[in-house]
Design an enzyme around this catalytic site. Sequence first.
Site, PDB file in Angstrom:
ATOM      1  N   THR A  69       0.843  -1.201   0.000  1.00 52.50           N
ATOM      2  CA  THR A  69       0.000   0.000   0.000  1.00 52.50           C
ATOM      3  C   THR A  69       0.877   1.249   0.000  1.00 52.50           C
ATOM      4  O   THR A  69       0.603   2.227  -0.706  1.00 52.50           O
ATOM      5  CB  THR A  69      -0.915  -0.004   1.242  1.00 52.50           C
ATOM      6  OG1 THR A  69      -1.589  -1.259   1.288  1.00 52.50           O
ATOM      7  CG2 THR A  69      -1.920   1.122   1.212  1.00 52.50           C
ATOM      8  N   THR A 162      -1.484 -10.874  -2.030  1.00 58.05           N
ATOM      9  CA  THR A 162      -0.636 -11.745  -1.223  1.00 58.05           C
ATOM     10  C   THR A 162      -0.551 -13.117  -1.896  1.00 58.05           C
ATOM     11  O   THR A 162       0.174 -13.978  -1.448  1.00 58.05           O
ATOM     12  CB  THR A 162      -1.254 -11.937   0.185  1.00 58.05           C
ATOM     13  OG1 THR A 162      -2.646 -12.195   0.023  1.00 58.05           O
ATOM     14  CG2 THR A 162      -1.062 -10.693   1.041  1.00 58.05           C
ATOM     15  N   ARG A 221       5.844  -3.641   8.979  1.00 55.23           N
ATOM     16  CA  ARG A 221       4.670  -3.335   9.810  1.00 55.23           C
ATOM     17  C   ARG A 221       4.821  -3.950  11.202  1.00 55.23           C
ATOM     18  O   ARG A 221       4.483  -3.342  12.212  1.00 55.23           O
ATOM     19  CB  ARG A 221       3.382  -3.839   9.159  1.00 55.23           C
ATOM     20  CG  ARG A 221       2.174  -3.510  10.032  1.00 55.23           C
ATOM     21  CD  ARG A 221       0.889  -4.010   9.459  1.00 55.23           C
ATOM     22  NE  ARG A 221       0.544  -3.258   8.266  1.00 55.23           N
ATOM     23  CZ  ARG A 221      -0.201  -3.747   7.279  1.00 55.23           C
ATOM     24  NH1 ARG A 221      -0.633  -4.986   7.347  1.00 55.23           N
ATOM     25  NH2 ARG A 221      -0.494  -3.017   6.241  1.00 55.23           N
TER      26      ARG A 221
HETATM   27  N1  LIG Z   1      10.080   0.099   2.916  1.00 53.81           N
HETATM   28  C1  LIG Z   1       9.559   0.639   4.001  1.00 53.81           C
HETATM   29  N2  LIG Z   1      10.203   1.588   4.690  1.00 53.81           N
HETATM   30  C2  LIG Z   1       9.671   2.084   5.821  1.00 53.81           C
HETATM   31  N3  LIG Z   1       8.477   1.710   6.340  1.00 53.81           N
HETATM   32  C3  LIG Z   1       7.795   0.796   5.680  1.00 53.81           C
HETATM   33  C4  LIG Z   1       8.282   0.218   4.484  1.00 53.81           C
HETATM   34  N4  LIG Z   1       7.377  -0.666   4.039  1.00 53.81           N
HETATM   35  C5  LIG Z   1       6.370  -0.658   4.903  1.00 53.81           C
HETATM   36  N5  LIG Z   1       6.611   0.219   5.900  1.00 53.81           N
HETATM   37  C6  LIG Z   1       5.758   0.446   7.076  1.00 53.81           C
HETATM   38  O1  LIG Z   1       4.977  -0.710   7.258  1.00 53.81           O
HETATM   39  C7  LIG Z   1       3.595  -0.390   7.329  1.00 53.81           C
HETATM   40  C8  LIG Z   1       2.839  -1.404   6.507  1.00 53.81           C
HETATM   41  O2  LIG Z   1       3.044  -1.196   5.132  1.00 53.81           O
HETATM   42  P1  LIG Z   1       1.860  -1.389   4.064  1.00 53.81           P
HETATM   43  O3  LIG Z   1       0.519  -1.082   4.674  1.00 53.81           O
HETATM   44  O4  LIG Z   1       2.247  -0.619   2.880  1.00 53.81           O
HETATM   45  O5  LIG Z   1       1.965  -2.929   3.803  1.00 53.81           O
HETATM   46  P2  LIG Z   1       1.125  -3.842   2.792  1.00 53.81           P
HETATM   47  O6  LIG Z   1       2.110  -4.730   2.114  1.00 53.81           O
HETATM   48  O7  LIG Z   1       0.248  -2.998   1.953  1.00 53.81           O
HETATM   49  O8  LIG Z   1       0.268  -4.706   3.751  1.00 53.81           O
HETATM   50  P3  LIG Z   1      -1.172  -5.382   3.432  1.00 53.81           P
HETATM   51  O9  LIG Z   1      -0.949  -6.309   2.314  1.00 53.81           O
HETATM   52  O10 LIG Z   1      -1.467  -6.057   4.748  1.00 53.81           O
HETATM   53  O11 LIG Z   1      -2.095  -4.230   3.144  1.00 53.81           O
HETATM   54  C9  LIG Z   1       3.476   1.055   6.832  1.00 53.81           C
HETATM   55  O12 LIG Z   1       2.692   1.796   7.687  1.00 53.81           O
HETATM   56  C10 LIG Z   1       4.861   1.632   6.872  1.00 53.81           C
HETATM   57  O13 LIG Z   1       4.986   2.451   7.997  1.00 53.81           O
END
Ligand SMILES: Nc1ncnc2c1ncn2[C@@H]1O[C@H](COP(=O)(O)OP(=O)(O)OP(=O)(O)O)[C@@H](O)[C@H]1O
Length: 351
Positions: A69, A162, A221
Amino acid sequence: MSLERDLVSPDAEGDEQAIESALRPKRLAEFIGQGRVREQLSLVLESAVRRERSPDHVLMSGAPGLGKTTLAMIVAAELGAPLRLTSGPALERAGDLAAILSTLSEGEVLFVDEIHRMARPAEEMLYLAMEDFRVDIVVGKGPGATAIPLEIAPFTLVGATTRAGLLPAPLRDRFGFVAHMDFYEVAELEQVLRRSARLLSLDLPPESGTEIARRSRGTPRIANRLLRRVRDFAEVRAGGVITVEVASAALDLYEVDGEGLDRLDRAVLGALMRKFGGGPVGLSTLAVAVGEEPETVEVVAEPFLVRQGLLARTPRGRVATAAAWAHLGLTPPPAAFGAHPVLFEDPSAGT
Ligand SMILES: Nc1ncnc2c1ncn2[C@@H]1O[C@H](COP(=O)(O)OP(=O)(O)OP(=O)(O)O)[C@@H](O)[C@H]1O
């Protein structure tokens, strides 16, 4: 899911979600780790900006909490384009998708999370929209039904999943760029934690950051969430100072072990070994044994266990490796690796 599980589960709730949003990197340069994906994506975006065209559609696949996201939001920010967010389960009917597509502005980024869970009719509508920026609105029913073509503004689709394997090939093939997100290295999670500690005005000594990073299941996360739990523990029980001992005691309290395995991970391995002699056992049987949905076991627990070399997926079912028996301090039955000798490597060999 139990409360304990929620602690390290990558699914966030309430206030925690607000903090999580605040911790999201906003631009590609701030995004930590995933070096290859970052470089590839930056080329795709920069070239689109230079050509003043929308970039190819982007698909991101990887375990929950790895930053899909966040990257979608970054795509929009880098393009200077508005972002519309939806998810596969919200697109139950083709009409749900048509309502969104028909109101997109030119160049807008449409993010569809869990894109593999979209309903079939919506998926078929999306094929045409992705390729020709057109949707067919069907009016009427039965033999008298007519399809009225409707032009839509050129947009960029960013899909996240996923479970890339569940995406039908015609949909997968329409993405010009597929980003495979991997678990993060400890050093990368240390950087994530340093950045988050700064934003939350916390004093995080490097060795405490390392301890939290090591136990974060390779997932930003989870790293951010554990940081907040360690902060709570430090504030209530240790005068606010996050020493490595405080970090370690807090993580023990929340049942995250030295390798970052949480309750579900250990439950899966424990059931596999104690109830099924180390396997092979099918996913659904294993899921029933731990009282979880098969998808939770498959998407949340297994990828990390496989990556840590603790569990193997074989054609005959899930098998615990020698390292898994050692991790839980159990002794495998003599026949445990008979069918899978390749999985039996003495964990103490070479030390
Ligand atoms: N590369 C990164 N650098 C710093 N913080 C990160 C990074 N990737 C993710 N995060 C942190 O991790 C949290 C989760 O990321 P995100 O919601 O984008 O994951 P996602 O893969 O979309 O998860 P889901 O599939 O469960 O929605 C974010 O709030 C962010 O603060």
